[in-house]
Write a protein that holds these residues in place. Structure first.
Motif, PDB file in Angstrom:
ATOM      1  N   SER A   1       0.818  -1.216   0.000  1.00 57.29           N
ATOM      2  CA  SER A   1       0.000   0.000   0.000  1.00 57.29           C
ATOM      3  C   SER A   1       0.849   1.262   0.000  1.00 57.29           C
ATOM      4  CB  SER A   1      -0.911   0.011   1.235  1.00 57.29           C
ATOM      5  OG  SER A   1      -0.181   0.314   2.427  1.00 57.29           O
ATOM      6  N   LEU A   2       2.166   1.112   0.133  1.00 53.61           N
ATOM      7  CA  LEU A   2       3.089   2.239   0.167  1.00 53.61           C
ATOM      8  C   LEU A   2       3.866   2.332  -1.137  1.00 53.61           C
ATOM      9  CD1 LEU A   2       4.389   1.613   3.799  1.00 53.61           C
ATOM     10  CD2 LEU A   2       3.184   3.688   3.052  1.00 53.61           C
ATOM     11  N   PRO A   3       4.434   3.491  -1.444  1.00 54.87           N
ATOM     12  CA  PRO A   3       5.265   3.590  -2.658  1.00 54.87           C
ATOM     13  C   PRO A   3       6.388   2.560  -2.649  1.00 54.87           C
ATOM     14  CG  PRO A   3       4.816   5.767  -1.746  1.00 54.87           C
ATOM     15  CD  PRO A   3       4.297   4.779  -0.739  1.00 54.87           C
ATOM     16  N   ALA A   4       6.757   2.096  -3.805  1.00 52.66           N
ATOM     17  CA  ALA A   4       7.770   1.036  -3.917  1.00 52.66           C
ATOM     18  C   ALA A   4       9.095   1.443  -3.301  1.00 52.66           C
ATOM     19  CB  ALA A   4       7.960   0.652  -5.378  1.00 52.66           C
ATOM     20  N   THR A   5       9.386   2.734  -3.289  1.00 55.06           N
ATOM     21  CA  THR A   5      10.671   3.208  -2.775  1.00 55.06           C
ATOM     22  C   THR A   5      10.594   3.648  -1.315  1.00 55.06           C
ATOM     23  OG1 THR A   5      10.185   5.436  -3.598  1.00 55.06           O
ATOM     24  CG2 THR A   5      11.442   3.953  -5.048  1.00 55.06           C
ATOM     25  N   TYR A   6       9.425   3.480  -0.676  1.00 50.03           N
ATOM     26  CA  TYR A   6       9.267   3.959   0.709  1.00 50.03           C
ATOM     27  C   TYR A   6      10.150   3.169   1.675  1.00 50.03           C
ATOM     28  CZ  TYR A   6       7.488   4.611   5.384  1.00 50.03           C
ATOM     29  OH  TYR A   6       7.420   4.868   6.720  1.00 50.03           O
ATOM     30  N   VAL A   7      10.779   3.873   2.630  1.00 46.30           N
ATOM     31  CA  VAL A   7      11.550   3.250   3.709  1.00 46.30           C
ATOM     32  C   VAL A   7      11.286   4.043   4.993  1.00 46.30           C
ATOM     33  CG1 VAL A   7      13.820   2.626   4.594  1.00 46.30           C
ATOM     34  CG2 VAL A   7      13.376   2.484   2.138  1.00 46.30           C
ATOM     35  N   HIS A   8      10.833   3.374   6.036  1.00 46.26           N
ATOM     36  CA  HIS A   8      10.610   4.051   7.316  1.00 46.26           C
ATOM     37  C   HIS A   8      11.954   4.501   7.879  1.00 46.26           C
ATOM     38  CE1 HIS A   8       9.691   4.511  11.634  1.00 46.26           C
ATOM     39  NE2 HIS A   8       8.494   4.868  11.214  1.00 46.26           N
ATOM     40  N   PRO A   9      12.051   5.721   8.403  1.00 44.41           N
ATOM     41  CA  PRO A   9      13.361   6.266   8.770  1.00 44.41           C
ATOM     42  C   PRO A   9      14.095   5.535   9.886  1.00 44.41           C
ATOM     43  CG  PRO A   9      11.579   7.735   9.446  1.00 44.41           C
ATOM     44  CD  PRO A   9      10.970   6.717   8.546  1.00 44.41           C
ATOM     45  N   SER A  10      13.389   4.906  10.810  1.00 47.76           N
ATOM     46  CA  SER A  10      14.104   4.216  11.891  1.00 47.76           C
ATOM     47  C   SER A  10      14.028   2.701  11.784  1.00 47.76           C
ATOM     48  CB  SER A  10      13.587   4.672  13.261  1.00 47.76           C
ATOM     49  OG  SER A  10      12.210   4.385  13.416  1.00 47.76           O
ATOM     50  N   THR A  11      12.859   2.150  11.470  1.00 45.57           N
ATOM     51  CA  THR A  11      12.735   0.686  11.379  1.00 45.57           C
ATOM     52  C   THR A  11      13.106   0.154  10.004  1.00 45.57           C
ATOM     53  OG1 THR A  11      10.413   0.689  10.626  1.00 45.57           O
ATOM     54  CG2 THR A  11      10.808   0.828  13.015  1.00 45.57           C
ATOM     55  N   VAL A  12      13.295   1.034   9.035  1.00 49.30           N
ATOM     56  CA  VAL A  12      13.539   0.727   7.617  1.00 49.30           C
ATOM     57  C   VAL A  12      12.495  -0.220   7.032  1.00 49.30           C
ATOM     58  CG1 VAL A  12      15.990   1.312   7.562  1.00 49.30           C
ATOM     59  CG2 VAL A  12      15.345  -1.019   8.123  1.00 49.30           C
TER      60      VAL A  12
END
Length: 414
Positions: free
Chosen positions: A290-301
């Protein structure tokens, strides 16, 4: 009623292990896995069908069961105490971090030097990026943490209103980062203090995403101290808290929700719960889609790459080596921006090769993990255990290479 003066026989070594395991609430697959063995091996030990002659395995059982003296397992109380290693590894940055955490000021009131919450959060975010990008992440982050901790504490004591809420979110982030950077090197009491302060600050800020992130951190502590059911309960409650906000929430809120699912997946896998593990992984996979293919959470990645990495982790922890290695074959590791997470992927792949008895491949992959992030391998128990096994049992042609790796990781005295 019949009375007897005969003493009750002392329980056997196997019976003691079973009693200690039950007291910890650990399943047989979990304890066996912590020792690098299968549940059938442990069952034979506990029932007395197989003697426990290996001192190394005895030590591994003692560490996993968190007993302070081998006599708790052997029953031998006639000689001197036999203390066991605590599993905590020395790190030069620990004293300064300990001092910053444990010497928190109790003074309150406004000052002219209160840190700006936005600038403080910026420093925290930058330090998270350092954690994921540096090959010496523990050392470099540990150098920054004492000032970050003190400044964040000062901000929450001296600000009010919305500024204080923002400072509390930053403080929670600082303590989460402290928990990551001091894992396996901090004394147990500091680990619990840090996890509790992260959660308390987030709750005081009344920020659902910060609460969920702090719960993810608390669950790490619970899982690593052999409380898997409590860890799953914490991440489940955190997911329930943040779920109503997901439809209109920022991407990072969905990112932390997905990270909670992956945490549950690995926790279930380490507890030998195949179905629960993959159901939780599927939930994380659904969020990633459901998120953009390039999305990365800043702390949990959390993101597409980390979901795929976790599939390997789940399969490895379930001791499904063939599945783990097949999944790893389809992964492009360069899509993961975190060195720390890439290194842990290769540790899991090495563990998969070891499960299949392929020490040559395991040594090659573990060397890759060390090259990517030396401190991740040096301070992660599963990586140290795999390195130790390779050092002791490497093929003759690769013993020199295995010895060099073991020396670099610091396990040659194990």
């Amino acid at each position: 009623m019949t009375h007897t003066d005969e003493p009750t026989p002392d329980p056997s070594v196997g019976a003691r292990i079973r009693l200690l395991r039950d007291a910890r609430g650990m399943t047989r697959p979990v304890l066996a896995g912590l020792c690098g063995r299968g549940p059938d091996w442990l069952k034979k030990i506990e029932t007395g069908e197989r003697p426990l002659r290996s001192h190394t395995l005895l030590l591994r059982l003692a560490v996993a069961l968190q007993v302070s003296d081998l006599s708790a397992i052997t029953g031998d109380t006639t000689g001197p105490a036999q203390p066991i290693p605590t599993g905590r590894l020395p790190h030069p940055g620990m004293p300064a971090v300990w001092s910053a955490v444990m010497s928190r000021s109790l003074a309150t009131g406004r000052t002219d030097t209160a840190p700006d919450p936005a600038a403080l959060q910026g420093r925290v975010d930058q330090t998270w990026r350092l954690w994921h990008s540096s090959r010496r992440n523990r050392t470099e982050v540990a150098e920054l943490l004492p000032d970050l901790i003190r400044d964040a504490e000062t901000a929450t004591r001296t600000l009010d209103g919305d500024q204080r809420r923002a400072a509390l979110v930053a403080l929670s982030d600082v303590y989460r980062l402290t928990g990551q950077a001091t894992a396996y090197v901090a004394p147990a009491e500091l680990a619990w203090v840090v996890a509790d302060r992260a959660l308390t600050a987030a709750q005081e800020a009344d920020h659902p995403a910060a609460i969920a992130a702090a719960a993810w951190n608390m669950a790490n502590i619970l899982r690593e101290t052999s409380y898997p059911e409590a860890a799953v309960q914490v991440v489940t409650e955190a997911a329930d808290l943040i779920r109503p906000h997901l439809e209109d929430a920022p991407e990072d809120w969905r990112g932390i929700y997905g990270a909670l699912q992956l945490h549950a997946a690995v926790t279930h896998a380490r507890d030998g719960r195949d179905g629960d593990a993959w159901r939780a992984w599927d939930a994380g996979d659904h969020i990633a889609k459901s998120l953009p293919a390039t999305y990365v959470h800043p702390s949990t990645v959390f993101g597409r790459a980390n979901v795929d990495f976790h599939a390997v982790s789940v399969a490895t922890d379930l001791r499904k080596a063939g599945t783990a290695l097949s999944l790893a074959d389809d992964i492009d590791p360069d899509l993961m921006p975190s060195r720390e997470r890439r290194s842990r992927l290769w540790v899991d792949v090495a563990r998969g090769h070891l499960l299949r008895g392929d020490r040559t491949a395991a040594l090659h992959v573990m060397s890759m993990a060390h090259e990517i992030s030396a401190e991740t391998v040096r301070f992660t128990p599963s990586a140290r255990m795999a390195t130790t096994e390779l050092w002791r049992k490497a093929p003759r042609a690769f013993r020199t290479q295995a010895a060099r790796l073991a020396e670099a990781v610091g396990v040659t005295g194990a």
